[in-house]
Design a protein around this motif. Structure first.
Motif, PDB file in Angstrom:
ATOM      1  N   LYS A   7       0.825  -1.210   0.000  1.00 15.96           N
ATOM      2  CA  LYS A   7       0.000   0.000   0.000  1.00 15.96           C
ATOM      3  C   LYS A   7       0.865   1.269   0.000  1.00 15.96           C
ATOM      4  O   LYS A   7       0.546   2.252  -0.673  1.00 15.96           O
ATOM      5  CB  LYS A   7      -0.928  -0.005   1.212  1.00 15.96           C
ATOM      6  CG  LYS A   7      -1.864   1.172   1.277  1.00 15.96           C
ATOM      7  CD  LYS A   7      -2.801   1.075   2.470  1.00 15.96           C
ATOM      8  CE  LYS A   7      -3.754   2.263   2.502  1.00 15.96           C
ATOM      9  NZ  LYS A   7      -4.666   2.183   3.629  1.00 15.96           N
ATOM     10  N   TYR A   8       1.953   1.252   0.749  1.00 17.50           N
ATOM     11  CA  TYR A   8       2.807   2.438   0.881  1.00 17.50           C
ATOM     12  C   TYR A   8       4.131   2.302   0.129  1.00 17.50           C
ATOM     13  O   TYR A   8       5.109   2.963   0.469  1.00 17.50           O
ATOM     14  CB  TYR A   8       3.063   2.739   2.359  1.00 17.50           C
ATOM     15  CG  TYR A   8       1.795   3.113   3.083  1.00 17.50           C
ATOM     16  CD1 TYR A   8       1.157   4.320   2.829  1.00 17.50           C
ATOM     17  CD2 TYR A   8       1.218   2.241   3.998  1.00 17.50           C
ATOM     18  CE1 TYR A   8      -0.014   4.664   3.480  1.00 17.50           C
ATOM     19  CE2 TYR A   8       0.045   2.578   4.658  1.00 17.50           C
ATOM     20  CZ  TYR A   8      -0.558   3.783   4.395  1.00 17.50           C
ATOM     21  OH  TYR A   8      -1.722   4.115   5.026  1.00 17.50           O
ATOM     22  N   LYS A   9       4.135   1.471  -0.908  1.00 16.12           N
ATOM     23  CA  LYS A   9       5.346   1.205  -1.667  1.00 16.12           C
ATOM     24  C   LYS A   9       5.971   2.491  -2.221  1.00 16.12           C
ATOM     25  O   LYS A   9       7.177   2.703  -2.116  1.00 16.12           O
ATOM     26  CB  LYS A   9       5.035   0.237  -2.810  1.00 16.12           C
ATOM     27  CG  LYS A   9       6.210  -0.112  -3.665  1.00 16.12           C
ATOM     28  CD  LYS A   9       5.794  -1.071  -4.767  1.00 16.12           C
ATOM     29  CE  LYS A   9       6.950  -1.291  -5.731  1.00 16.12           C
ATOM     30  NZ  LYS A   9       6.530  -2.094  -6.871  1.00 16.12           N
ATOM     31  N   LEU A  10       5.163   3.368  -2.802  1.00 20.81           N
ATOM     32  CA  LEU A  10       5.692   4.619  -3.363  1.00 20.81           C
ATOM     33  C   LEU A  10       6.279   5.527  -2.288  1.00 20.81           C
ATOM     34  O   LEU A  10       7.317   6.154  -2.493  1.00 20.81           O
ATOM     35  CB  LEU A  10       4.601   5.365  -4.133  1.00 20.81           C
ATOM     36  CG  LEU A  10       4.224   4.779  -5.492  1.00 20.81           C
ATOM     37  CD1 LEU A  10       3.071   5.556  -6.111  1.00 20.81           C
ATOM     38  CD2 LEU A  10       5.427   4.794  -6.424  1.00 20.81           C
ATOM     39  N   VAL A  11       5.627   5.592  -1.143  1.00 22.80           N
ATOM     40  CA  VAL A  11       6.117   6.429  -0.050  1.00 22.80           C
ATOM     41  C   VAL A  11       7.445   5.887   0.471  1.00 22.80           C
ATOM     42  O   VAL A  11       8.402   6.645   0.680  1.00 22.80           O
ATOM     43  CB  VAL A  11       5.070   6.515   1.091  1.00 22.80           C
ATOM     44  CG1 VAL A  11       5.643   7.242   2.296  1.00 22.80           C
ATOM     45  CG2 VAL A  11       3.804   7.179   0.598  1.00 22.80           C
ATOM     46  N   ILE A  12       7.514   4.584   0.660  1.00 20.66           N
ATOM     47  CA  ILE A  12       8.735   3.952   1.151  1.00 20.66           C
ATOM     48  C   ILE A  12       9.866   4.139   0.140  1.00 20.66           C
ATOM     49  O   ILE A  12      10.996   4.480   0.509  1.00 20.66           O
ATOM     50  CB  ILE A  12       8.497   2.459   1.461  1.00 20.66           C
ATOM     51  CG1 ILE A  12       7.534   2.341   2.646  1.00 20.66           C
ATOM     52  CG2 ILE A  12       9.806   1.731   1.727  1.00 20.66           C
ATOM     53  CD1 ILE A  12       6.982   0.951   2.870  1.00 20.66           C
ATOM     54  N   LYS A  13       9.554   3.974  -1.153  1.00 24.31           N
ATOM     55  CA  LYS A  13      10.560   4.156  -2.199  1.00 24.31           C
ATOM     56  C   LYS A  13      11.068   5.598  -2.194  1.00 24.31           C
ATOM     57  O   LYS A  13      12.269   5.848  -2.303  1.00 24.31           O
ATOM     58  CB  LYS A  13       9.990   3.807  -3.569  1.00 24.31           C
ATOM     59  CG  LYS A  13      10.992   3.948  -4.676  1.00 24.31           C
ATOM     60  CD  LYS A  13      10.391   3.644  -6.031  1.00 24.31           C
ATOM     61  CE  LYS A  13      11.463   3.880  -7.085  1.00 24.31           C
ATOM     62  NZ  LYS A  13      10.930   4.159  -8.370  1.00 24.31           N
ATOM     63  N   PHE A  14      10.159   6.564  -2.065  1.00 23.69           N
ATOM     64  CA  PHE A  14      10.554   7.977  -2.025  1.00 23.69           C
ATOM     65  C   PHE A  14      11.492   8.239  -0.850  1.00 23.69           C
ATOM     66  O   PHE A  14      12.557   8.833  -1.007  1.00 23.69           O
ATOM     67  CB  PHE A  14       9.331   8.894  -1.932  1.00 23.69           C
ATOM     68  CG  PHE A  14       9.691  10.298  -1.545  1.00 23.69           C
ATOM     69  CD1 PHE A  14      10.200  11.169  -2.484  1.00 23.69           C
ATOM     70  CD2 PHE A  14       9.558  10.738  -0.230  1.00 23.69           C
ATOM     71  CE1 PHE A  14      10.567  12.469  -2.129  1.00 23.69           C
ATOM     72  CE2 PHE A  14       9.923  12.026   0.133  1.00 23.69           C
ATOM     73  CZ  PHE A  14      10.429  12.887  -0.821  1.00 23.69           C
ATOM     74  N   ILE A  15      11.089   7.779   0.343  1.00 25.84           N
ATOM     75  CA  ILE A  15      11.883   8.037   1.549  1.00 25.84           C
ATOM     76  C   ILE A  15      13.264   7.400   1.437  1.00 25.84           C
ATOM     77  O   ILE A  15      14.280   8.041   1.728  1.00 25.84           O
ATOM     78  CB  ILE A  15      11.141   7.552   2.818  1.00 25.84           C
ATOM     79  CG1 ILE A  15       9.906   8.425   3.063  1.00 25.84           C
ATOM     80  CG2 ILE A  15      12.061   7.549   4.029  1.00 25.84           C
ATOM     81  CD1 ILE A  15       8.967   7.885   4.124  1.00 25.84           C
ATOM     82  N   LEU A  16      13.316   6.143   1.008  1.00 25.00           N
ATOM     83  CA  LEU A  16      14.611   5.462   0.894  1.00 25.00           C
ATOM     84  C   LEU A  16      15.503   6.114  -0.163  1.00 25.00           C
ATOM     85  O   LEU A  16      16.700   6.312   0.064  1.00 25.00           O
ATOM     86  CB  LEU A  16      14.411   3.980   0.583  1.00 25.00           C
ATOM     87  CG  LEU A  16      13.852   3.137   1.732  1.00 25.00           C
ATOM     88  CD1 LEU A  16      13.598   1.701   1.279  1.00 25.00           C
ATOM     89  CD2 LEU A  16      14.790   3.170   2.928  1.00 25.00           C
ATOM     90  N   THR A  17      14.926   6.446  -1.313  1.00 24.61           N
ATOM     91  CA  THR A  17      15.711   7.094  -2.370  1.00 24.61           C
ATOM     92  C   THR A  17      16.225   8.448  -1.897  1.00 24.61           C
ATOM     93  O   THR A  17      17.405   8.774  -2.068  1.00 24.61           O
ATOM     94  CB  THR A  17      14.868   7.268  -3.654  1.00 24.61           C
ATOM     95  OG1 THR A  17      14.363   5.999  -4.051  1.00 24.61           O
ATOM     96  CG2 THR A  17      15.693   7.865  -4.775  1.00 24.61           C
ATOM     97  N   PHE A  18      15.331   9.241  -1.298  1.00 25.11           N
ATOM     98  CA  PHE A  18      15.729  10.547  -0.779  1.00 25.11           C
ATOM     99  C   PHE A  18      16.885  10.407   0.212  1.00 25.11           C
ATOM    100  O   PHE A  18      17.898  11.099   0.097  1.00 25.11           O
ATOM    101  CB  PHE A  18      14.534  11.240  -0.113  1.00 25.11           C
ATOM    102  CG  PHE A  18      14.893  12.547   0.524  1.00 25.11           C
ATOM    103  CD1 PHE A  18      14.897  13.717  -0.216  1.00 25.11           C
ATOM    104  CD2 PHE A  18      15.260  12.609   1.867  1.00 25.11           C
ATOM    105  CE1 PHE A  18      15.252  14.930   0.356  1.00 25.11           C
ATOM    106  CE2 PHE A  18      15.609  13.812   2.454  1.00 25.11           C
ATOM    107  CZ  PHE A  18      15.608  14.981   1.702  1.00 25.11           C
ATOM    108  N   LEU A  19      16.734   9.510   1.182  1.00 21.97           N
ATOM    109  CA  LEU A  19      17.767   9.332   2.206  1.00 21.97           C
ATOM    110  C   LEU A  19      19.085   8.843   1.615  1.00 21.97           C
ATOM    111  O   LEU A  19      20.153   9.348   1.990  1.00 21.97           O
ATOM    112  CB  LEU A  19      17.288   8.384   3.298  1.00 21.97           C
ATOM    113  CG  LEU A  19      16.224   8.937   4.246  1.00 21.97           C
ATOM    114  CD1 LEU A  19      15.723   7.849   5.190  1.00 21.97           C
ATOM    115  CD2 LEU A  19      16.761  10.121   5.032  1.00 21.97           C
TER     116      LEU A  19
END
Length: 183
Positions: A7-19
């Motif tokens: 469900k939160y795949k895009l959010v998790i991907k954004f956070i990990l990529t950003f970090l």
């Protein structure tokens, strides 16, 4: 748990990529600072260039400005008419803000070419606005020395971070994959 991840795949991907991008660029910048030779360009090349460009702009605007190395700390003193008004430190060279900007854009990346040119244009704009910010701050301090705190802690950070925020909003609404996938 798996359904939450999906469900939160895009959010998790954004956070990990950003970090990851933010940490990687910050480490590279830290190494740059650590291994900068301050003998020719004090305190480091980028900060030195920003200070010299600030001096040139102030002089172009009719001020009698000069920058000199600070004798007691790694910074450049900005002086107008023999009055020491401001100092240009490493944090004034806009690189940390550009790293923050780039990390967000990469986390919301679009096509490579679009992303690359947006990062390039945005970084140049941030650098330029930051340079103007330093010049306006110094001129403001020259004319209104009692407003130092409001200039330095409120108005001028709002300009640079406001610009970054607007660039992010424009990117997400105009170019990012999120826009093309959901809109």
């Amino acid at each position: 748990m798996n359904t939450l991840f999906i469900k939160y795949k895009l959010v998790i991907k954004f956070i990990l990529t950003f970090l990851l991008v933010y940490i990687a660029l910050s480490v590279v910048y830290k190494f740059y600072l650590q291994f900068s030779d301050g003998s020719k360009f004090y305190p480091d090349y980028l900060t030195h260039v920003v200070a010299k460009q600030s001096e040139a702009l102030l002089n172009a605007f009719g001020y009698n400005a000069q920058v000199v190395p600070h004798p007691n700390e790694p910074s450049m003193k900005l002086i107008i008419n023999d009055r020491y008004l401001a100092r240009v430190i490493e944090g004034c060279n806009s690189i940390s803000v550009i790293i923050l900007f780039v990390s967000f854009i990469v986390a919301f990346a679009a096509k490579f070419k679009t992303t690359f040119f947006y990062i390039l244009a945005g970084s140049v704009l941030i650098y330029t606005v930051n340079l103007l910010r330093i010049v306006l701050l110094t001129a403001g301090l020259y004319h209104y020395p009692n407003q130092k705190d409001i200039f330095h802690t409120v108005i001028f950070p709002a300009i640079i971070y406001g610009l970054v925020f607007l660039l992010w909003v424009f990117w997400v609404n105009r170019f990012s994959k999120l826009k093309t996938n959901n809109g």
